[in-house]
Design an enzyme around this catalytic site. Structure first.
Site, PDB file in Angstrom:
ATOM      1  CB  SER A 172      -0.928   0.025   1.055  1.00  0.00           C
ATOM      2  OG  SER A 172      -1.540   1.349   1.543  1.00  0.00           O
ATOM      3  CE1 TYR A 230      -4.633  -2.034   4.690  1.00  0.00           C
ATOM      4  CE2 TYR A 230      -3.809   0.163   3.999  1.00  0.00           C
ATOM      5  CZ  TYR A 230      -4.166  -1.085   3.765  1.00  0.00           C
ATOM      6  OH  TYR A 230      -4.277  -1.382   2.480  1.00  0.00           O
TER       7      TYR A 230
END
Length: 333
Positions: free
Chosen positions: A126, A151
């Site tokens: 990501s 995350y």
């Protein structure tokens, strides 16, 4: 070839499955169909890719025994691992969901690849791994040691775990740092979806950092093209590589990491305006400060990916928003 696509009921996963079967590959897709967002949308994505070359298995990647059995029975050539607990803000309230899916689940996939001679693992990292990095555009040569959400920390961990398996077991792995993906069948927790729904419903939209935000919005078709092409670029050992002189995005092991994005950030207010124009409705706006876990700007340096796959994103924001809004109005009547 035979592919495993994890997260196959997800936004990117379902689109990747559709492309692979259109190219003639055999695909098994797995997903746990959790209720992080509406399950009906996930099921609708799956229903549109019913095909003799595709089989769906309801399976949680955190279930070690089930993952081991699937790998040993199917003997995949390649794995495209997109399953994860998504969302930055959700990780502030539900950290254990990220440990189970993004850490334990990723380990189970790596173990499946290790014991069953998978030829290439492509997995989702990501853009959030860049965290506090203020240098733009974000390059894979930059430090990613200061994530600002759990995350993001799990995605950085996925890259580290993958490198160790590439080094120890000679498993070719490629990590893709996705930058803000949008388009038809998109996720309801993402800004394009939230803004469109609220504008149509006459609700107020919250605009973080008073609108001074930049995102490298990338249309789904361009993302899928990049994912499919990079699956054909299998990393090899590079014995001459060293930590001191080499990029952290490569290694002496068969390991690579790339940014995958449009490469041209858009101001949040311009993106909202594109939605307003397409809907013919002016949004009711609530300007507010920066939110916890958020970042000011994402901007991908994607030159190294473009060079190895021979493809650059084709869809600009005006065209992409038009296609997304048309899908949204049709799907939700």
């Amino acid at each position: 070839m035979k592919y495993l696509v994890t997260g196959s009921a997800g936004f990117i996963g379902s689109a990747v499955v559709e492309k692979l079967i259109n190219l003639g590959h055999d695909v098994i897709g797995i997903d746990n169909l959790n209720d992080y967002y509406e399950i009906n949308l996930k099921q609708a994505r799956l229903s549109r890719i019913e095909h003799p070359k595709f089989r769906f298995v309801h399976l949680d990647i955190a279930d070690r025994a089930e993952v081991d059995t699937l790998f040993s029975q199917e003997q995949f050539d390649r794995v495209i691992h997109l399953a994860a607990q998504a969302g930055v803000r959700y990780s502030l309230e539900n950290p254990h969901a990220y440990a189970e899916s993004n850490l334990l689940g990723h380990l189970n996939i790596l173990e499946g690849c290790r014991h069953n001679k998978v030829k290439h693992l492509v997995y989702a990292s990501s853009s959030s791994v860049y965290g506090l990095n203020g240098k733009v555009p974000f390059a894979t040569s930059d430090s990613v040691d200061h994530p600002v959400s759990l995350y993001a920390a799990t995605k950085k961990s996925n890259e580290l775990m993958s490198h160790s398996y590439s080094h120890l077991y000679n498993i070719p792995t490629t990590g893709l740092r996705f930058f803000t993906v949008y388009g038809p069948w998109g996720r309801p927790d993402m800004a394009p979806f939230i803004f469109t729904k609220k504008i149509l419903d006459g609700d107020i939209i919250d605009i973080n950092n008073n609108g001074d935000m930049w995102r490298d919005f990338t249309y789904i078709d361009d993302i899928v093209e990049g994912v499919i092409r990079i699956a054909d670029v299998i990393p090899t050992k590079t014995p001459e590589w060293t930590v001191e002189a080499g990029s952290p995005a490569s290694s002496s092991a068969p390991y690579s990491v790339y940014n995958i994005g449009h490469g041209s950030p858009i101001n949040l207010m311009d993106f909202i305006e594109a939605i307003e124009v397409e809907l013919g409705i002016e949004a009711k706006k609530n300007f507010r400060g920066m939110q916890l876990g958020d970042v000011y700007q994402t901007y991908a340096d994607t030159q190294d990916l473009f060079e190895v796959i021979g493809y650059k994103p084709q869809v600009d924001v005006t065209e992409g928003v038009k296609k997304f809004v048309a899908w949204y109005k049709g799907f939700y009547k």
